[in-house]
Every structure is written in structure tokens, then in C-alpha cells.
Design a protein around this motif. Structure first.
Motif, mmCIF file in Angstrom:
data_model
loop_
_atom_site.group_PDB
_atom_site.id
_atom_site.type_symbol
_atom_site.label_atom_id
_atom_site.label_comp_id
_atom_site.label_asym_id
_atom_site.label_seq_id
_atom_site.Cartn_x
_atom_site.Cartn_y
_atom_site.Cartn_z
ATOM 1 N N PRO A 1 0.795 -1.244 0.000
ATOM 2 C CA PRO A 1 0.000 0.000 0.000
ATOM 3 C C PRO A 1 0.821 1.284 0.000
ATOM 4 C CG PRO A 1 -0.903 -1.575 1.563
ATOM 5 C CD PRO A 1 0.414 -2.117 1.131
ATOM 6 N N ILE A 2 2.063 1.242 0.455
ATOM 7 C CA ILE A 2 2.858 2.476 0.523
ATOM 8 C C ILE A 2 3.855 2.608 -0.623
ATOM 9 C CG2 ILE A 2 2.680 2.402 3.048
ATOM 10 C CD1 ILE A 2 5.825 1.907 2.905
ATOM 11 N N LEU A 3 3.892 1.652 -1.529
ATOM 12 C CA LEU A 3 4.864 1.689 -2.612
ATOM 13 C C LEU A 3 4.616 2.887 -3.528
ATOM 14 C CD1 LEU A 3 5.060 -2.073 -3.687
ATOM 15 C CD2 LEU A 3 6.410 -0.865 -1.973
ATOM 16 N N LYS A 4 5.703 3.485 -3.981
ATOM 17 C CA LYS A 4 5.615 4.650 -4.861
ATOM 18 C C LYS A 4 5.670 4.258 -6.336
ATOM 19 C CE LYS A 4 7.636 7.844 -1.515
ATOM 20 N NZ LYS A 4 8.711 8.833 -1.239
ATOM 21 N N HIS A 5 6.082 3.032 -6.611
ATOM 22 C CA HIS A 5 6.273 2.628 -7.999
ATOM 23 C C HIS A 5 5.390 1.444 -8.369
ATOM 24 C CE1 HIS A 5 9.420 5.468 -7.755
ATOM 25 N NE2 HIS A 5 10.292 4.689 -7.135
ATOM 26 N N GLU A 6 5.181 1.253 -9.668
ATOM 27 C CA GLU A 6 4.247 0.242 -10.158
ATOM 28 C C GLU A 6 4.824 -1.169 -10.094
ATOM 29 O OE1 GLU A 6 0.999 -1.719 -11.928
ATOM 30 O OE2 GLU A 6 1.215 0.146 -10.813
ATOM 31 N N TRP A 7 6.120 -1.307 -10.370
ATOM 32 C CA TRP A 7 6.726 -2.641 -10.408
ATOM 33 C C TRP A 7 7.262 -3.046 -9.041
ATOM 34 C CZ3 TRP A 7 7.194 -6.814 -13.574
ATOM 35 C CH2 TRP A 7 6.686 -6.693 -14.872
ATOM 36 N N ILE A 8 6.804 -4.218 -8.567
ATOM 37 C CA ILE A 8 7.259 -4.797 -7.299
ATOM 38 C C ILE A 8 8.327 -5.838 -7.602
ATOM 39 C CG2 ILE A 8 6.558 -6.180 -5.291
ATOM 40 C CD1 ILE A 8 3.641 -5.109 -5.934
ATOM 41 N N ALA B 1 9.273 -10.575 -9.871
ATOM 42 C CA ALA B 1 8.808 -9.212 -10.127
ATOM 43 C C ALA B 1 7.407 -9.235 -10.733
ATOM 44 C CB ALA B 1 9.769 -8.485 -11.067
ATOM 45 N N TYR B 2 6.583 -8.269 -10.350
ATOM 46 C CA TYR B 2 5.239 -8.173 -10.888
ATOM 47 C C TYR B 2 4.692 -6.771 -10.633
ATOM 48 C CZ TYR B 2 4.722 -9.702 -5.995
ATOM 49 O OH TYR B 2 4.861 -9.852 -4.640
ATOM 50 N N THR B 3 3.665 -6.417 -11.362
ATOM 51 C CA THR B 3 3.088 -5.086 -11.210
ATOM 52 C C THR B 3 2.027 -5.081 -10.104
ATOM 53 O OG1 THR B 3 1.346 -5.462 -12.860
ATOM 54 C CG2 THR B 3 3.453 -4.595 -13.665
ATOM 55 N N LYS B 4 1.848 -3.916 -9.514
ATOM 56 C CA LYS B 4 0.772 -3.768 -8.531
ATOM 57 C C LYS B 4 -0.584 -4.024 -9.191
ATOM 58 C CE LYS B 4 1.907 0.369 -6.948
ATOM 59 N NZ LYS B 4 1.847 1.619 -6.152
ATOM 60 N N LYS B 5 -0.712 -3.591 -10.441
ATOM 61 C CA LYS B 5 -1.964 -3.781 -11.173
ATOM 62 C C LYS B 5 -2.313 -5.266 -11.256
ATOM 63 C CE LYS B 5 -3.894 -2.960 -15.824
ATOM 64 N NZ LYS B 5 -3.802 -4.335 -16.356
ATOM 65 N N LEU B 6 -1.351 -6.091 -11.655
ATOM 66 C CA LEU B 6 -1.601 -7.526 -11.751
ATOM 67 C C LEU B 6 -1.873 -8.128 -10.383
ATOM 68 C CD1 LEU B 6 -1.654 -10.091 -13.522
ATOM 69 C CD2 LEU B 6 0.780 -10.352 -13.051
ATOM 70 N N PHE B 7 -1.091 -7.741 -9.392
ATOM 71 C CA PHE B 7 -1.271 -8.245 -8.032
ATOM 72 C C PHE B 7 -2.696 -8.008 -7.554
ATOM 73 C CE2 PHE B 7 -1.137 -7.769 -3.405
ATOM 74 C CZ PHE B 7 -0.436 -8.901 -3.013
ATOM 75 N N ASP C 1 -0.478 -14.734 -20.711
ATOM 76 C CA ASP C 1 0.303 -14.043 -21.736
ATOM 77 C C ASP C 1 1.198 -12.956 -21.161
ATOM 78 O OD1 ASP C 1 -2.141 -12.739 -21.075
ATOM 79 O OD2 ASP C 1 -1.867 -11.394 -22.790
ATOM 80 N N LYS C 2 0.967 -12.580 -19.909
ATOM 81 C CA LYS C 2 1.744 -11.503 -19.286
ATOM 82 C C LYS C 2 2.811 -12.020 -18.315
ATOM 83 C CE LYS C 2 -2.132 -8.265 -19.659
ATOM 84 N NZ LYS C 2 -3.089 -7.395 -18.920
ATOM 85 N N VAL C 3 2.938 -13.347 -18.230
ATOM 86 C CA VAL C 3 3.905 -13.957 -17.314
ATOM 87 C C VAL C 3 5.076 -14.498 -18.127
ATOM 88 C CG1 VAL C 3 4.262 -15.668 -15.507
ATOM 89 C CG2 VAL C 3 2.017 -14.573 -15.765
ATOM 90 N N HIS C 4 6.292 -14.096 -17.757
ATOM 91 C CA HIS C 4 7.478 -14.448 -18.537
ATOM 92 C C HIS C 4 8.610 -14.939 -17.631
ATOM 93 C CE1 HIS C 4 6.177 -12.392 -22.356
ATOM 94 N NE2 HIS C 4 5.400 -11.753 -21.485
#
Length: 382
Positions: free
Chosen positions: A122-129, A204-210, A240-243
Motif C-alpha cells: 500500500p505504501i509503494l511509490k512505484h508500479e513494479w514490485i 517481479a510483478y506489477t501492482k496492477k496484476l497483483f 500471456d503476461k507472465v514471462h
């Protein structure tokens, strides 16, 4: 009859391992180019009683060849009882250009690591975790290569490799071989488009996907699996978004265990989540691997007892030898491929480890179905 059963299990085992070997070759090495870095990362590191390891991790993060303004570091202290916080504070004072935050974990489930990551998101400033572990070190081009891969692929989740930094002793080499088999399985499963396993030390993954897949919801009662279950949910909804990112600059190095009990508990923790896997392929593979190793152990035990006239059931020594040698040969191919990638082809001849591995694998697999395990000074039930 027992001989026939062993041969049947062996044939099924060979089919699965050959699939993974084929899949390994299908995953091509990613070649980094010179694009300007653009991806912003939030690195999350949960830790508990890691004062002996944190300094090396933090130093490797200081040495990252990546613009400081494009990443932040979130450390989540899971109620450490040692001087981990002091190690971090000292590093923070010496590295003021790196944006970093220290949080205290908030226990809401049976999984401390999932709680720690959920606490940070919740406190992350960036999209990619990006997650890694406190006993790891990262390559200086880790984020640079990951950014380059993201720019060139439609990725929202990226899996990377982990390898041990070993000392020159057999016990460490045994663990390295075990990890090589897991990494080979990971890469091979991606190659045949049936990925089911990864390692949270390089994930690594995006907050959006999470958020889209519901985070860790649905498996919070399982102590382990912050990585595997998230991967499996992503595969189910957005395959398709997992690599998989195959590049030596993204390999994360970690430490092997130094005593058998800790190793056994670690592997039990890893194996305990297998029964909760969502995919049919992963469950069947786990059962086949366990059956192959258990059959060798039981077959050897029966042969020894039969020799002493204590058991009427017979199995030929020739069967045991043939099955073991064929299994060894097929395993070696996958290990060799993993070794070339992860350890630059260093000498690999796992004869002694392969003799002991069926006993170790069988013990871990069977115990994980029923027994509890300890981790970081805590006890967890199945």
C-alpha cells in the motif's frame, strides 16, 4: 510384479523429465540492449534475524547499476530479535541517495512473508514490485536487465533464477544440485507453457496484476507460497503476461544451509505447499517424482530384507541398478543444462548426491504431507 511397477514408474518419470529438458531449450537467453532505463521499481525485502546476511544484500543494492531515482527499497522487519535493524540503519545513513523505508510487519495470516509483502504494497511509490530475500545478493545489472526485458515484452510478471554461493564441501554441493533441479524444472515448465514454480528471491510483478488476481487471497493459511501461488493465479488469469527472464545478469545468489535439520525443514516448507497447487500438471509431476524416489528407496529396502530372508517379496538387483542408472542419466541432462546457465558449466558429477537424493526426497515428501515444520524460530502446522 514389483520390478514391472518400478519400470512403469520409470517410464512415466522419463516422459515428464524429457518434457522439461525440451522446454528448457525453448526458453531463449535474453540479450540486453542499450535502451535508456525507464521502469520504476519498488524492491521489497522481508527479514527476520538476518544481521549476518543483511550487510551483503544491502551492499549489492548500493552497487546496482541503475538510476537511484528509479527505484526504492522497502525493508519489512518481521519482529527480529537480533541487530538486523541496526545493520540496516547504519547502511541507510551511508546511502542517502537511495530512497528507503523500514516497516514493521503486521501479522494477519499464517504466512509471515505474505503479511510482510502485503504490509509494504500500500505504501509503494512505484508500479513494479520486485521481491528478494535478506540472505541474497543481487547482480549489479539486475534491475537494468529487468527493465530492458520489460520494455521489450508485454510483461506484468517476470520470474528469475536463484543459485547458491557454496563453499567447497559436499553438503553445500548437495543443496546446489537440488536447487539446480528446481531451477531446471522452473525453466523447463515455462518452455512447455506449463509454468507452476518460481522463487520469491527473484520475482517481479506489477501492482496492477497483483490487485487484479486478488493478491495472496485464498492461500493465506499456508505459511509458504508467496511466490508459487501468486504465479499460478497469474497464469490462470493472465498467462500471456507472465514471462521467464533468462539472463546471467539477473541471477540472484543466496546461501545454502549449514546443518541437515535446517535444510530438511526448509525443504519441508517448500514441499508443504505442493498439495495446494492449482494445476493438474504440477500435481502429477510432484507425485511422479515422489513415486520414482520412493520406489527406489523401498526397492532397495526390500532387496536388503529379502537377502536376509526376512521378507518374501523379491525384487532383482538388476532392476534397481537399471532403474537408478536410467534415472541418473535423464536427471543429469536437466542438471547439466541448468549448470551451464546458472554456474557457467562448472564441473558437475553428482554420483554420491544422486545415491542419497532418493532417501532425502522421499523423507521430505512424505513428512511434508503430515508433519509440521519450523522456520525462523517459529513452528507451523501442515
Amino acid at each position: 510384479m514389483i520390478d514391472i511397477i518400478m519400470y512403469i514408474v520409470l517410464v512415466i518419470y522419463i516422459v515428464f523429465i524429457l518434457q522439461l529438458i525440451f522446454g528448457f531449450g525453448k526458453v531463449k537467453t535474453f540479450v540486453r540492449t542499450e535502451e535508456k532505463p525507464t521502469t520504476k521499481f519498488s524492491i521489497i525485502v522481508p527479514f527476520r534475524n538476518e544481521e549476518k546476511n543483511l550487510q551483503k544484500l544491502l551492499k549489492s543494492i548500493s552497487n546496482l547499476n541503475y538510476p537511484k531515482e528509479l527505484f526504492e527499497l522497502i525493508m519489512v522487519d518481521d519482529f527480529s530479535k537480533d541487530n538486523s535493524e541496526k545493520v540496516y540503519t547504519k547502511w541507510r545513513m551511508e546511502n542517502g541517495l537511495i530512497e528507503t523505508t523500514l516497516l514493521e510487519n503486521l501479522r494477519l495470516s499464517n504466512s509471515p512473508k505474505k503479511d510482510a509483502i502485503s504490509r509494504a504494497i500500500p505504501i509503494l511509490k512505484h508500479e513494479w514490485i520486485v521481491t528478494t530475500d535478506a540472505d541474497c545478493t543481487v547482480n549489479k545489472n539486475w534491475l537494468l536487465t529487468l527493465d530492458n526485458f520489460i520494455q521489450k515484452n508485454n510483461a506484468e510478471m517476470v520470474v528469475g533464477a536463484v543459485v547458491y554461493k557454496t563453499k567447497n564441501n559436499w553438503f553445500h554441493h548437495f543443496q546446489q544440485l537440488d536447487l539446480l533441479s528446481l531451477q531446471g524444472t522452473t525453466i523447463g515448465s515455462f518452455g512447455i507453457r506449463k509454468p507452476f514454480i518460481c522463487n520469491g528471491a527473484n520475482f517481479a510483478y506489477t501492482k496492477k496484476l497483483f490487485n487484479e488476481i486478488g493478491g495472496f487471497g485464498g492461500n493465506n493459511k499456508i505459511a509458504s507460497g508467496d511466490d508459487v501461488f501468486l504465479l499460478q493465479k497469474a497464469i490462470k488469469n493472465h498467462s500471456d503476461k507472465v514471462h521467464y527472464l533468462k539472463n546471467i545478469d539477473t541471477i540472484v545468489t543466496t546461501k545454502p544451509e549449514n546443518d541437515l535439520y535446517k535444510l530438511f525443514m526448509q525443504r519441508v516448507r517448500w514441499a508443504s505447499k505442493t498439495s495446494s497447487y492449482s494445476g493438474i500438471y504440477s500435481k502429477i509431476l510432484a507425485v511422479v517424482v515422489l513415486l520414482m524416489n520412493v520406489s527406489l528407496v523401498l526397492g532397495f529396502g526390500m532387496r536388503v530384507l529379502d537377502t536376509s530372508a526376512a521378507l518374501s517379496v523379491t525384487i532383482k538387483w538388476e532392476t534397481l541398478v537399471i532403474v537408478f542408472l536410467i534415472k541418473y542419466a535423464i536427471d543429469y541432462i536437466l542438471l547439466f543444462k541448468s549448470n551451464v546457465y546458472l554456474r557457467n558449466g562448472k564441473f558437475l558429477l553428482p554420483i554420491a548426491s544422486s545415491l542419497i537424493y532418493p532417501i532425502f526426497c522421499s523423507s521430505v515428501g512424505i513428512y511434508s504431507l503430515f508433519g509440521s515444520f519450523s522456520w525462523k524460530g517459529r513452528k507451523f502446522n501442515k
